[in-house]
Design a protein around this motif. Sequence first.
Motif: not given
Length: 202
Positions: A44-45, A47-49, A51-52, A57
């Motif tokens: 994941l990018k 920023s996405e990682f 958030k998750k 995740n």
Amino acid sequence: MKRDEAPLPKLEFHPLNLERWRDLERLFGERGACAGCWCMFWRLKRSEFDKKKGEANRKALRKIVAASQEPGILAYAGGEPVGWCALAPRESYPVLENSRILKRIDDEPVWSIPCFFVAKPFRRKGLTVQLLKAAIAYARTRGAKIVEGYPVQPKKTSVPDIFVYTGLASAVRKAGFVEVARRSPTRPIMRAALDKLSVRAR
């Protein structure tokens, strides 16, 4: 990082599928291996990682497994999951693709091993080497010709386990990998050419 001299018990290795999902959950625990990573860090990018982290995740990785992909190898001792090695074609890991230090060195199709997780009682016993050998054997059955690893070679002799989740260069070397590039003093890129390598996990 002194190795524990106690020998490893008899081990078994299996690719992760839905049938073994609960085993991965037991191994990773409530924190998802490393602060909610669930082995999505390289997929994941950033920023996405961020958030998750945590449950999102976990669901993301389970979705990959549910799609009949097998994103890694589980190690078992006495029927209990004790180790994990992520493994997939390199293009499955966009963070690797975009890394300045770990970017591709050529156009050869490779499978990547970006990280490990080992249960605390089994650390520093050589399990990473055995996981690498099992990963190579699995990749070979999927037609891989080259397997790539991205270990660390710390400057200090003692480093917390959390900082060597990509494996140690010494362990990767023992599994038959050779260094092919180094853009950082502590981060070699190492490869195993499967047509020249014969390895078997215990």
